[in-house]
Design a protein around this motif. Structure first.
Motif, PDB file in Angstrom:
ATOM      1  N   LYS A 196      22.792  48.553  36.408  1.00 36.20           N
ATOM      2  CA  LYS A 196      23.667  48.235  37.522  1.00 36.20           C
ATOM      3  C   LYS A 196      23.914  49.463  38.370  1.00 36.20           C
ATOM      4  CE  LYS A 196      27.719  45.916  39.033  1.00 36.20           C
ATOM      5  NZ  LYS A 196      28.748  44.960  38.787  1.00 36.20           N
TER       6      LYS A 196
ATOM      7  N   GLY B 262      36.305  38.567  38.409  1.00 39.96           N
ATOM      8  CA  GLY B 262      35.543  39.786  38.170  1.00 39.96           C
ATOM      9  C   GLY B 262      36.418  40.769  37.413  1.00 39.96           C
ATOM     10  N   SER B 263      35.829  41.857  36.966  1.00 33.62           N
ATOM     11  CA  SER B 263      36.578  42.783  36.121  1.00 33.62           C
ATOM     12  C   SER B 263      37.699  43.474  36.886  1.00 33.62           C
ATOM     13  CB  SER B 263      35.626  43.806  35.513  1.00 33.62           C
ATOM     14  OG  SER B 263      34.903  44.453  36.536  1.00 33.62           O
TER      15      SER B 263
ATOM     16  N   ASP C 248      40.710  40.457  45.472  1.00 31.81           N
ATOM     17  CA  ASP C 248      39.372  40.150  44.972  1.00 31.81           C
ATOM     18  C   ASP C 248      38.541  41.426  44.840  1.00 31.81           C
ATOM     19  OD1 ASP C 248      37.367  38.570  44.097  1.00 31.81           O
ATOM     20  OD2 ASP C 248      37.245  37.329  45.894  1.00 31.81           O
ATOM     21  N   GLY C 249      37.507  41.354  44.044  1.00 29.14           N
ATOM     22  CA  GLY C 249      36.548  42.451  43.961  1.00 29.14           C
ATOM     23  C   GLY C 249      35.375  42.144  44.887  1.00 29.14           C
ATOM     24  N   ALA C 250      34.369  42.980  44.841  1.00 29.33           N
ATOM     25  CA  ALA C 250      33.150  42.726  45.617  1.00 29.33           C
ATOM     26  C   ALA C 250      32.017  43.490  44.957  1.00 29.33           C
ATOM     27  CB  ALA C 250      33.324  43.183  47.065  1.00 29.33           C
TER      28      ALA C 250
ATOM     29  N   GLY D 285      29.864  37.131  39.933  1.00 31.15           N
ATOM     30  CA  GLY D 285      30.406  36.289  38.862  1.00 31.15           C
ATOM     31  C   GLY D 285      30.205  34.815  39.155  1.00 31.15           C
ATOM     32  N   ALA D 286      29.381  34.504  40.143  1.00 28.82           N
ATOM     33  CA  ALA D 286      29.038  33.120  40.495  1.00 28.82           C
ATOM     34  C   ALA D 286      30.262  32.308  40.890  1.00 28.82           C
ATOM     35  CB  ALA D 286      28.297  32.441  39.343  1.00 28.82           C
TER      36      ALA D 286
ATOM     37  N   HIS E  47      31.758  32.780  44.113  1.00 28.16           N
ATOM     38  CA  HIS E  47      32.061  33.174  45.492  1.00 28.16           C
ATOM     39  C   HIS E  47      32.493  32.020  46.387  1.00 28.16           C
ATOM     40  CE1 HIS E  47      27.785  32.110  45.640  1.00 28.16           C
ATOM     41  NE2 HIS E  47      28.081  31.677  46.855  1.00 28.16           N
TER      42      HIS E  47
HETATM   43  O1  LIG Z   1      32.284  38.262  43.503  1.00 26.31           O
HETATM   44  C1  LIG Z   1      32.688  38.367  42.375  1.00 26.31           C
HETATM   45  C2  LIG Z   1      32.566  37.265  41.416  1.00 26.31           C
HETATM   46  O2  LIG Z   1      31.871  36.187  41.985  1.00 26.31           O
HETATM   47  C3  LIG Z   1      33.319  39.634  41.912  1.00 26.31           C
HETATM   48  O3  LIG Z   1      34.447  39.858  42.658  1.00 26.31           O
HETATM   49  C4  LIG Z   1      32.346  40.748  42.100  1.00 26.31           C
HETATM   50  O4  LIG Z   1      31.178  40.430  41.356  1.00 26.31           O
HETATM   51  C5  LIG Z   1      32.905  42.070  41.604  1.00 26.31           C
HETATM   52  O5  LIG Z   1      33.078  42.050  40.229  1.00 26.31           O
HETATM   53  P1  LIG Z   1      33.626  43.309  39.432  1.00 26.31           P
HETATM   54  O6  LIG Z   1      34.987  43.602  39.887  1.00 26.31           O
HETATM   55  O7  LIG Z   1      33.566  42.893  37.983  1.00 26.31           O
HETATM   56  O8  LIG Z   1      32.664  44.434  39.697  1.00 26.31           O
END
Ligand SMILES: O=C(CO)[C@H](O)[C@H](O)COP(=O)(O)O
Length: 597
Positions: A295, A348-349, A404-406, A420-421, A423
């Motif tokens: 990653k 997401g985490s 939210d994360g991204a 994380g599927a 969206h």
């Molecule tokens: O879009 C997402 C899930 O669909 C998450 O927000 C994105 O993948 C970020 O995840 P993380 O905070 O674990 O890095």
């Protein structure tokens, strides 16, 4: 003129000499000889060009049958007179038709070679391959006979599991009779094609999609441990890591070609051709649930565009510091929450830590009457666990603030999401929210979206094939996301499939791409989108499929970074300003960096 597996071996002992058949492709493969040699085998009579390391003095070499000794002759110590020794007129016509078709009587040194030819043949013809069975000699366990088949051979055995409890895999088999039977010759110890059945009883894969036949068969991630316990390679030297991190066959070929002295570009080209095209390589970045290798930014192609790290942080991020970053981001985020608010919870985490911090404040009585709308099952479960009450999106009129994360963010606040599927629902929630706060660590800030992550697209299952074809016409390499702890594809909370689309040069125009992807019938997330100048100063707000935001939503992006153990949380605008200052000073040497329009 077709050559059937006329193996040709070249052993390169002089590192500054490179050998590069210009027609690398499915017909050509590499295997490791002993540790300091590169063995090149081809199924056709190739034109071998011996050049210096920079490829600027190509010397056509007689390429009929080279063996080790002959090659050593040519590339020997006194190779200054090499040009005199090679037969300049002996180059082979490269228009010769490639032939990797097995034939009765064809011989192989090892069974591995036979399998490899079968794979290539399958790839070339457009069918998937499978090992059916093999027989071993009792006395020594040596395989005396093996049968390789088309992957549509036979029929799946009746599934006795309870209907409705288990999700059955699609039946793809058609009882196809295509096979090759390889038998060990006792006297020579070689493997020989004993029987070959050629006629399929089904359509073959079209050229555009056959390139995935090999890939999809072979690489299934069983386990993926993501976090490193050491510093990561800086961008300048990162490309050489490819040498050590590739895991797929084309990667080991790449690895070999690197060690043989072939230049980076040539090796990349070679590897590209082995997976049919450059786009299939893209960056070796992984998506959590797809088949790639890391990653972090390891094994990234030369084209990958990363933010000048100096603008944010000099240090690589360890697992602990990543956790600390997420914690710092979450604390900053929950500081924006006031009692009585309706909160949108992404997934997401990073978003999970927000839920945890929110729960703490609620327990401590610092926040009251908080209700959350969760984007998926996972965040709903977490909210429950941490004592955050959830409500249905349909039960609220508005969401005050969404977190939210991204997966990636660029300086125009275009976001790439969907790792994380989840969206689609995130996008809905964030578009309903009055304010949307995106939390990322600095490694996710990129100059150009798509540099490291694919574009996730949620697709209606019955439409998967046409959507894949359409996505390919947009210049992407689509790939159905496979589940890690379940056979088959990822199924989203909404019951759909996920397709990850990689763009080898990144995403040039996020807004246009989002629009075009969302126009494809069968793509679930069909948001209009884009531009929101009222909340942006110099920043546009765009969203890509697998992305969110809404025209009335204010989006802020908080970026966590770590420098020498110090964790800071800045807004994207603050980061941008520091990039500009560094750019003006010329202090980060990144003068190519463009200010977003
Ligand atoms: O879009 C997402 C899930 O669909 C998450 O927000 C994105 O993948 C970020 O995840 P993380 O905070 O674990 O890095």
């Amino acid at each position: 003129m077709a050559y059937r597996f006329d193996a040709l071996s070249l052993c390169i002992k002089t590192p500054q000499i490179s050998v590069f058949p210009p027609n690398w492709g499915p017909e050509t493969y590499l295997s490791r000889g002993n540790s300091d040699t590169l063995q090149v085998r081809t199924t056709e009579k190739p034109k071998i060009t011996v050049t210096d390391a920079d490829f600027d003095k190509p010397l056509p070499v007689q390429s009929s049958i080279f063996n080790l000794e002959k090659m050593d002759d040519i590339l020997g110590e006194n190779s200054s007179s090499m040009s005199d020794r090679v037969d300049a007129d002996a180059s082979i016509n490269m228009d010769d038709q490639v032939n990797v078709k097995p034939e009765v009587g064809m011989k192989f040194d090892t069974l591995g070679d036979a399998w490899e030819l079968w794979e290539k043949y399958g790839w070339w013809m457009g069918f998937g391959v499978r090992k059916n069975y093999n027989n071993k000699r009792r006395k020594d366990g040596v395989i005396s006979n093996a049968v390789y088949v088309c992957n549509k051979e036979g029929r799946r055995a009746e599934d006795k599991r309870v209907v409705g409890i288990v999700r059955r895999r699609w039946e793809i088999r058609t009882n196809c009779k295509v096979m090759v039977n390889i038998a060990l010759e006792r006297d020579t110890g070689k493997y020989k094609v004993k029987e070959f059945v050629e006629e399929h009883n089904h359509a073959l894969e079209p050229t555009e999609t056959r390139k995935w036949l090999l890939e999809t068969r072979k690489y299934k991630v069983n386990k993926f441990v993501e976090e490193h316990n050491h510093a990561l390679e800086p961008p300048e030297t990162r490309k050489w890591l490819i040498h050590g991190t590739m895991t797929r066959p084309q990667d080991s070929a790449f690895d070999l070609s690197c060690s043989s002295g072939i230049t980076f570009d040539a090796a990349h080209e070679l590897r590209s051709r082995k997976v049919a095209e450059r786009a299939n390589i893209g960056n070796q970045q992984c998506h959590k649930s797809t088949i790639h290798t890391t990653k972090s930014n390891i094994g990234v192609s030369k084209r990958s565009l990363r933010l000048p790290v100096s603008a944010i942080s000099q240090n690589s991020t360890t697992a602990e510091s990543k956790d600390a970053l997420k914690r710092a981001l979450a604390k900053r985020a929950v500081g924006l929450v006031k009692s009585g608010m309706v909160i949108g919870l992404g997934t997401g985490s990073t978003a999970s830590v927000v839920v945890e911090e929110l729960g703490k404040l609620i327990r401590q009585g610092q926040l009251k009457d908080i209700f959350a709308v969760a984007a998926n099952y996972q965040s709903r479960i977490l909210a429950k666990q941490f004592g955050v009450k959830t409500v249905d999106l349909n039960d609220v009129n508005a969401i005050d603030i969404a977190f939210d994360g991204a997966d990636e963010v660029d300086f125009n606040k275009n976001l790439l999401k969907g790792g994380g599927a989840a969206h689609t629902m995130q996008k809905v929630i964030d578009s309903v929210a009055k304010e949307c706060v995106i939390l990322v660590d600095h490694a996710k800030v990129v100059r150009q979206l798509g540099s490291t992550s694919p574009v996730p697209v949620e697709v209606l299952p019955p439409a998967i094939s046409p959507v894949l074809r359409q996505l390919a016409t947009l210049g992407g390499v689509p790939e159905v996301r496979l589940a890690l702890r379940k056979d088959g594809p990822v199924v989203t909370d909404l019951g759909n499939m996920m397709v990850d689309v990689r763009f080898s040069n990144g995403i040039q125009n996020a807004a246009e791409l989002e629009r075009r992807i969302n126009m494809i019938p069968g793509v679930v997330e069909n948001g209009k989108r884009i531009f929101c100048s009222s909340h942006a100063t110099f920043l546009h707000i765009h969203c890509v499929v697998g992305i969110l935001s809404g025209s009335r939503t204010s989006v802020s992006v908080l970026v966590g970074s770590e420098d020498a153990g110090n964790i800071t949380v800045k807004t994207l605008e603050e980061i941008w300003n520091s990039v500009i200052i560094a750019h003006r000073d010329g202090s980060n040497g990144e003068s190519r960096h463009q200010i977003p329009q």
